[in-house]
Write a protein that holds these residues in place. Structure first.
Motif, short mmCIF file in Angstrom:
data_model
loop_
_atom_site.label_atom_id
_atom_site.label_comp_id
_atom_site.label_asym_id
_atom_site.label_seq_id
_atom_site.Cartn_x
_atom_site.Cartn_y
_atom_site.Cartn_z
N VAL A 20 0.97 -1.29 -0.16
CA VAL A 20 0.05 -0.08 0.00
C VAL A 20 0.98 1.31 0.08
N CYS A 47 -0.09 -2.85 11.59
CA CYS A 47 -0.30 -3.46 10.01
C CYS A 47 -0.68 -4.98 10.20
N LEU A 49 -3.54 -7.49 11.19
CA LEU A 49 -4.75 -7.44 11.44
C LEU A 49 -4.86 -8.33 12.77
N ARG A 69 -1.11 -9.44 7.05
CA ARG A 69 -0.34 -8.20 7.46
C ARG A 69 -0.24 -7.43 5.88
N ILE A 70 -0.20 -6.00 5.88
CA ILE A 70 0.07 -5.29 4.86
C ILE A 70 1.23 -4.40 5.27
N ILE A 390 -6.66 0.59 10.42
CA ILE A 390 -6.07 -0.28 9.39
C ILE A 390 -7.13 -1.67 9.09
N GLN A 391 -7.85 -1.72 10.23
CA GLN A 391 -8.89 -2.74 9.86
C GLN A 391 -9.88 -2.33 8.97
N THR A 394 -8.63 -2.37 5.69
CA THR A 394 -8.38 -3.70 4.87
C THR A 394 -9.65 -4.43 4.53
N LEU A 398 -9.56 -2.75 0.74
CA LEU A 398 -8.52 -3.64 0.19
C LEU A 398 -9.11 -4.83 -0.07
N LEU A 399 -9.69 -5.55 0.64
CA LEU A 399 -10.04 -6.97 0.37
C LEU A 399 -11.31 -6.89 -0.71
#
Length: 1506
Positions: A20, A47, A49, A69-70, A390-391, A394, A398-399
């Motif tokens: 990212v 980063c 989860l 993890r990102i 972050i959660q 994501t 992101l997902l």
């Protein structure tokens, strides 16, 4: 071995994570910089989860995403070269990472038991030992499931993590391409929406304008996520909320987020503790979070990191070449090849590096940030806000974005699946894209330079596979990778094919449930392609790291080790070192641990670490390898490892470890060449000098030379002084003599005799033999006693184990002394008290003056040891006070001696002078092993050995003995006069002088009553007699001269001789000289004769009661004369012998033979006198020779002498109180030697009297037995009779033959004198002056059944000696037979009782001779009158009977017909004990030549007239 806290699956997942990007405004950067962090750094600890995510695959199946993890990085648009991973900046980064991660000092030790080896590893994670052999299967299961096992290598984990994170984005894969971009704007902006628009346009320009090659983006429609950053400390929260609402309306609620930070103001409480999760991430400086890394900045950061870890700049990156990551050091050669280091350049280099180390250690840490500096404005709620952001990003952004792209790619590929045989051909035909090779078609198809356009169908399937892999859909990812690699291989796109093979293998391993085995051959092919075809070591290294971890997790350590070893190369020393170390750990973790391979690869790793500048890691590897090679007989490997450890330790400012390592090289029995050993020695001396240069307070232990402590000998007293002129000093005890147990026991026995004689026959209970020289074989359980003002000599055995010479200088002893009283010298001023312990350890270490007022210490200025030489050094101490002395060790200066072949230059000589070190070695002596009790036998225990702990006693007398004119060769029996001188060389008077010897019959000092007057000073021995002589003429028929002396004037029963010294005291400095008579031994050969002189101090009550002085001489005895003597009874009638009225006359025959071999130059012997000595007998008259001259014997001549011996007169007999001996002298020349004086009488009593006294002691017991014969049982009476018979034959006559010999020596004639002794013990038995040689006993058969002994019956031959008979008759008798037919002749029969008991005699005249010779030659006759007589004779009685013989005719007649029976009076009657009698034939004499006949002829001639 590298073992992360996470599992292997987690490690592989974290190696490939969604990327990212972050773009933020300046105001947003200002808000995050309040916490000294950038926005990407702010998010990094959060980063990972903590909850599960879900996506749906193209088949609408839900896939769970766990522990995702990102990776969030700032957008860096600077151009990155294709070999970014191998750039110098990255190399320095990785080098610093490994350098900063070191094993903890003093950490817990992890022990791995592998066969016979116990390998220790410094490990902060593991506290257990794994039994690899006993329970391997259980251990392997436990190890594979445990997160903490075996020795970890965190430096390798840090290297691996940074290496994987710094992997550059590549065109053949999309794993490192950015999937999304975070656009961050602060709420304090005037118009936040405009800022979002600017950032969005900037991102679009970076991705699509084509101006930038970096960063790379995963898909064209990159996800943009809008983040509004609100500062709680200064911003308006309502305005931020309103802006956020506007954003949700514009971008949707799933595409934006409001992040509130900095809730903590600077005025908050300072004591509030907030955790700092950023510190563990910030030291990993990767290329992604840096704007530009220039060479200068990299060098500065590397030097700072080096300083932080106390590593000099030489270990940092400043010296690293561009092509390699390791500096070329002195260890660049083969790792098992030792450095010659013959020049001093290496030493100076080490010194320079050491100086840099010390200077760097003093500099402050430049990069360290104070604790609590990061996130200072954040509270725990802010941490939760970041984690929640972050959660949300994501799960909501992101997902879903990834899921949508997977579905789109899959739909495009599946819809065209049927148009061709394969999915690849369908996609290629559908998309219509073509491959554009960089190179011409004519080149081989094995090229790796083939490039696909972005819209190529092969890349689309690879892109779909990477998306599935990033969201943990490994089954679909494996299918896509497996499908894509076929087309890549068909197109010979080897780089793309290798990438597909790599990820296919990883996907197969990560699939849950393991539906298929791990395809290790995929990885092997990928590695080979990367390395050999594509020449890309970075991708090959990544592939090897992943595969090795997967293989280790499956227990395939051998395959993992092989893989890691293949990856070593010359392009990167750091990588090779790390991989070799991991391969070594694989060998030790195998089912059957390969310990030697572990050690060998650890050495290789250490060598590469050293080349890479990682000296601490190199030292650690060598130390771990040493655990295997130590004490296993691998001497060359041990030398190499110890040498390297010493050098590395010295460079790392670990001088103690360096000295220890070099010590091992020097002390072990090395097989190195002399040149190499010389280099080792110089290295050691230089390191030691550098380490101990400023510390002179204590003396450390030196390894060279080796000291055999058990062979240390201690001598108490002065060394033997060599005599001057003719004086010969007593040998005493010296360090040059070898110790012998039997000899020591002999000296102890002599000393015990002397002590007993000095203490009235009793030995004190606390008596201990004097030990002047102590060694490992002596009794050292007690403190030895030394004397003040007398030296103590310590002989130390040094051994040089090297092939090069050693030079020792200023060698002396170390000691501690505890005084028990004031100093004996009252005028000496000392600064120590009586009970204070004084030592010279401080003075010798700092070069101060010695403490000579207490104990004077001798210093050996120079002591050289040749190559492999063993040499003894004798060091002296002179104590001046009484007390307890403890000898601690030796101190000396050690240097490498020059070989002597070439003269050293001035500079070289200065270097040698500089490399002189001072040190010590302690003398640690263990006593003998105890083996008495059961506990002693079960364990190894050693007793005490106190030879180095003497007790100093007050001054004692010290005597020296010198011998003058002492011969070395004598004839057997030769008498020689010498002189002995006694000197008191001490300050204390001595007394009680005595001497004992192993040969007391060899010498005599004479008796004070019988010694003749002798001159005080010795004169020439030529023609000077040692005897006391009188000039007298011998007259024919003269009788012997007699003298009666007492035995007490000569003999001393104990064998100890008191030395007749005037005043019995020898004052200090006084000397006296006494004569000493010597007599050659009776046996020829070399004789060792030992003297032990005893003396005491005139002061009583001191600890040492006496002192002794030893002397050993060797006398070579040559043959002289052989004397044989025998005795027989005389047959002369008693009334014819005036001198022998008792009828006990005896003839003594003496045969003298010259057996000298003329080796000593002896021409002839003269027998000048024959003397006798006895308590009961005497030589009375000489029968042969009758002439008045001595008997001369040349070589091999024999002379026969005959003497008559008679009993001593009654008034001369021995009384009960005093033993008196009668000396009778029969001189054969004109000089008479007084045999009863010194030295003749002394040697007689020393040589002959012990046997006499023994017989005298036995006589009363035999007499008492005979007196009690009446009450003794019958079987014992025969024994009593035998004792009476033997006693009547006892003679106890000692013959002394005195001779002179004439010797020509140096044209001078010398007269030698001597005497030989023969002891006649009984009549009829021959005695000799030579001792008969013992013959070996014959072998006899063993008797297993006891037999009764035969009755003790005395033989008739013994009983016939009870009485002596004589017949007296006329030899011719004339008778007129015509007138008277019967001729009666009177015959007298004389009976003599030869015993000391009453004897019953029976005379029978009725016996006729039955001898055939008598019957043929002689006529018969008859005895008339009484024919049988019974008589009783008193002891020594002589009785005469008158018999009558009747003859009938003339003729020659044998009168030997009467039978005489004799028995002791106590014996039974004749009839019952007839066997006890014997017939003694009558006769005139019994000639020796007819002694074998049973009868002697007594003839008488009778004539007549008719």
């Amino acid at each position: 071995m590298a073992q992360c806290v996470q599992s292997v699956q987690e490690f592989v997942q974290d190696s490939f994570v969604p990327m990212v990007a972050v773009l933020y405004s300046e105001e947003a950067e200002r808000v995050t910089r309040k916490n000294k962090l950038g926005f990407a750094e702010l998010l990094r600890p959060f980063c990972r989860l903590t909850s599960e995510g879900h996506i749906r695959d193209p088949n609408n199946q839900v896939q769970v995403v766990k522990n995702l993890r990102i990776c969030v990085n700032n957008v860096v648009t600077s151009p990155t070269p294709a070999s970014a991973a191998s750039s110098p900046a990255l190399r320095r980064l990785l080098n610093d990472v490994v350098l900063s991660c070191q094993p903890q000092e003093g950490a817990a030790t992890n022990v791995l038991t592998a066969g016979d080896y116990d390998l220790s590893f410094s490990d902060h994670c593991v506290k257990a030992s794994l039994p690899w052999y006993s329970a391997w299967r259980e251990t392997l299961l436990e190890v594979s499931t445990s997160q903490q096992h075996t020795a970890t290598t965190p430096w390798f984990e840090a290297y691996r993590e940074n290496f994987l994170q710094s992997m550059p984005a590549s065109d053949h894969e999309f794993l490192n391409h950015y999937l999304a971009c975070l656009l961050v704007v602060s709420s304090t902006e005037a118009v936040p929406v405009e800022q979002f628009l600017k950032l969005s346009q900037e991102q679009h320009r970076i991705q699509h304008s084509g101006e930038y090659t970096n960063p790379k983006w995963f898909i064209p429609n990159t996800l943009k996520y809008y983040v509004l950053l609100h500062d709680m400390s200064e911003g308006d929260e309502q305005r931020a909320d309103s802006v956020y609402e506007d954003m949700k309306q514009r971008y949707g609620h799933q595409g934006c987020y409001l992040l509130k930070l900095n809730s903590r103001t600077s005025s908050a409480e300072e004591d509030e503790q907030i955790p700092d999760p950023w510190s563990q991430y910030l030291h990993r400086n990767t290329l992604q979070n840096q704007d530009v890394l220039d060479e200068g900045a990299a060098a500065g950061s590397a030097a700072a990191a080096a300083v932080e870890n106390n590593i000099s700049a030489a270990e940092g990156d400043g010296q690293h070449p561009t092509e390699k990551d390791g500096a070329s050091t002195s260890l660049d050669s083969h790792p098992l090849q030792l450095d010659p280091a013959s020049s001093s350049g290496s030493l100076h280099a080490l010194t320079a590096a050491n100086a840099e180390l010390k200077r760097g250690a003093r500099e402050p840490e430049g990069l360290a940030v104070g604790a609590g500096g990061h996130g200072a404005c954040l509270t725990l709620n802010d941490h939760d806000h970041i984690r929640q952001f972050i959660q949300e990003f994501t799960f909501r952004g992101l997902l879903p974005h990834v899921e949508k792209n997977i579905r789109q790619l899959n739909d495009q590929l599946v819809s065209r699946k049927g148009l061709s045989r394969s999915l690849f051909t369908a996609t290629k035909k559908w998309f219509g894209g073509g491959k554009v090779p960089e190179k011409s078609i004519s080149e081989p198809k094995s090229t790796c330079g083939l490039l696909y356009p972005p819209e190529a169908p092969e890349l689309q399937i690879r892109k779909m596979a990477d998306l599935c892999f990033l969201v943990q859909h490994y089954e679909l990812a494996y299918s896509c990778y497996h499908t894509a690699k076929k087309d890549f291989l068909s197109d010979q796109a080897m780089l793309y094919a290798a990438g597909a093979l790599e990820m296919a293998a990883v996907s197969a391993f990560l699939q849950p449930g393991a539906p298929r085995p791990y395809p290790a051959h995929y990885m092997d092919t990928a590695i080979q392609t990367y390395r050999d075809v594509c020449k890309n070591m970075v991708l090959a290294e990544r592939c090897a790291l992943l595969s090795a971890e997967i293989l280790k997790s499956q227990g395939k350590y051998s395959e993992a080790a092989t893989l890691l070893i293949k990856m070593t190369s010359e392009d990167s020393d750091l990588r090779s070192a790390l991989l070799l170390e991991q391969a070594a750990h694989c060998f030790i973790n195998m089912r059957n641990p390969m310990v030697r391979k572990f050690a060998f690869h650890m050495i290789l790793a250490g060598h590469r670490f050293s080349k890479a500048g990682q000296r601490r890691h190199a030292l650690r590897c060598y130390c771990q390898a040493m655990q295997v090679y130590k004490e296993r007989g691998w001497s060359l490997a041990e030398d190499h490892i110890n040498f390297t450890i010493g050098r590395q330790s010295f460079t790392l400012s670990q001088p103690e470890n360096a000295v220890t390592a070099f010590r091992h090289i020097l002390t072990n029995d090395s097989r190195q060449t002399a040149t190499q050993q010389g280099a080792f020695l110089r290295e050691y001396l230089y390191v030691y000098k550098s380490v101990m240069g400023g510390d002179a307070d204590s003396l450390p232990e030196l390894p060279l030379p080796c000291i055999h402590s058990s062979a240390t000998r201690v001598y108490f007293g002065h060394e033997r002084r060599l005599a001057e002129g003719e004086k010969q000093a007593a040998t005493h005890v010296s360090l040059d003599q070898e110790y012998d147990q039997d000899t020591a026991a002999m000296w102890g026995h002599l000393e015990e005799q002397l002590v007993a004689a000095a203490n009235r026959g009793t030995v004190p209970a606390n008596f201990q033999p004097t030990q002047c020289c102590l060694n490992s074989q002596t009794d050292n359980l007690r403190h030895p006693l030394a004397v003040a003002e007398e030296p103590i000599i310590v002989e130390v055995t040094f051994r040089n184990p090297l092939k090069v010479p050693l030079a020792l200088s200023n060698l002396s002893l170390l000691w501690r002394f505890t005084a028990d009283g004031a100093s004996p010298s009252q005028d000496r001023t000392a600064d120590w008290s009586a009970a204070e312990a004084v030592t010279n350890e401080e003075t010798v270490s700092v070069g101060m003056a010695q403490r000579d007022d207490v104990v004077a210490t001798e210093i050996i200025v120079e002591f050289l040891l040749g190559p492999e030489e063993t040499k003894m050094a004798r060091l002296r101490l002179l104590p001046h006070a009484t007390g307890q002395l403890h000898i601690v060790g030796v101190v000396y200066d050690l240097a490498a001696a020059s070989s002597g072949d070439t003269a050293p230059s001035t500079e070289g000589q200065q270097m040698l002078d500089l490399m002189v070190v001072r040190g010590r070695q302690d003398l640690k002596i263990r006593g003998p092993r105890l083996n008495q009790t059961k506990e002693d036998k079960m364990v190894i225990r050693h007793g005490l050995d106190l030879r180095l702990n003497p007790i100093i006693t007050p001054p004692m007398p010290l005597m020296e003995v010198f011998f003058l004119q002492f011969p070395t060769a004598l004839l057997c029996g030769e008498i020689r006069k010498a002189y002995v001188e006694f000197c008191n060389v001490s300050g204390v008077a001595l007394c009680g002088l005595r001497v004992a010897s192993t040969h007391p019959d060899f010498f005599t000092f004479g008796s004070q009553t019988t010694t003749p007057v002798t001159p005080l000073s010795p004169t020439s021995a030529e023609n000077c007699s040692a005897y006391k002589t009188l000039s007298t003429a011998r007259e024919p028929g003269s009788v012997a001269s007699e003298m009666l002396v007492s035995a007490e004037d000569f003999s001393q029963p104990s064998g100890v001789m008191d030395i007749p010294m005037d005043g019995s005291t020898l004052q200090p400095g006084q000397s006296t000289q006494l004569p000493l008579w010597l007599r050659g031994p009776d046996q020829e050969g070399v004789h060792e004769i030992n003297f032990l002189f005893y003396y005491e101090s005139t002061e009583k009550g001191i600890r040492i009661s006496h002192r002794v002085l030893r002397h050993t001489v060797f006398i070579c005895a040559s043959r002289s004369l052989s004397v044989q003597a025998s005795a027989c009874r005389s047959s002369v009638p008693p009334h014819h012998s005036v001198e022998d009225r008792s009828g006990a006359g005896t003839l003594v025959f003496v045969d003298v033979e010259n057996i000298n071999t003329s080796e000593a130059g002896v021409r002839e012997f003269h027998i000048i006198q024959v003397s006798s000595s006895s308590q009961h007998w005497r030589l009375h008259r000489c029968i042969n020779p009758a002439k008045d001259k001595d008997c001369k014997l040349t070589s091999r001549e024999r002379a026969k002498l005959c003497f008559r011996a008679t009993r001593c007169k009654p008034h001369q007999a021995t009384s009960d109180a005093v033993e008196k001996y009668t000396f009778a002298d029969l001189n054969l020349g004109n000089e008479r030697i007084i045999s009863s004086s010194t030295p003749c009488g002394d040697f007689f009593f020393r040589g002959c009297r012990p046997s006499e006294s023994q017989r005298a002691d036995e006589a009363p017991s035999r007499t008492s037995c005979s007196r009690q014969s009446q009450c003794v049982p019958a079987e014992d009476r025969a024994a009593d009779i035998s004792s009476i018979v033997r006693k009547c034959n006892e003679l106890d006559l000692n013959i002394i033959v005195i001779w002179k010999a004439y010797v020509v020596e140096d044209n001078k004639q010398l007269i030698l004198e001597g005497q030989l002794h023969v002891a006649l013990q009984s009549i009829g038995k021959e005695a000799s002056s030579l001792t008969p040689k013992e013959e070996a006993q014959e072998m006899v058969l063993l008797k297993f059944k006891s037999e009764l002994p035969p009755p003790a019956v005395p033989p008739s031959a013994e009983l016939s000696q009870l009485i002596k008979t004589n017949l007296h008759y006329p030899e011719t008798y004339t008778h007129p037979f015509v007138q008277d037919s019967l001729c009666v002749v009177p015959v007298s029969l004389t009976l003599s009782n030869c015993s000391s008991a009453q004897v019953d005699v029976l005379i029978d005249l009725r016996h006729r001779s039955t001898s055939g010779e008598s019957l043929e030659v002689h006529s018969s006759f008859t005895w008339v009158g009484q024919t049988q007589y019974k008589l009783q004779l008193r002891p020594q009685q002589v009785l005469g009977l008158t018999l009558r013989a009747c003859f009938l005719q003339p003729g020659v007649y044998n009168l030997n017909t009467p039978r005489v029976f004799a028995k002791p009076a106590e014996a039974p009657c004749f009839s019952s004990a007839g066997r006890a009698y014997s017939c003694t034939p009558c006769g005139l004499t019994q000639r020796p030549q007819s002694a074998n006949k049973l009868e002697s002829m007594c003839e008488m001639s009778v004539t007549g007239t008719f």
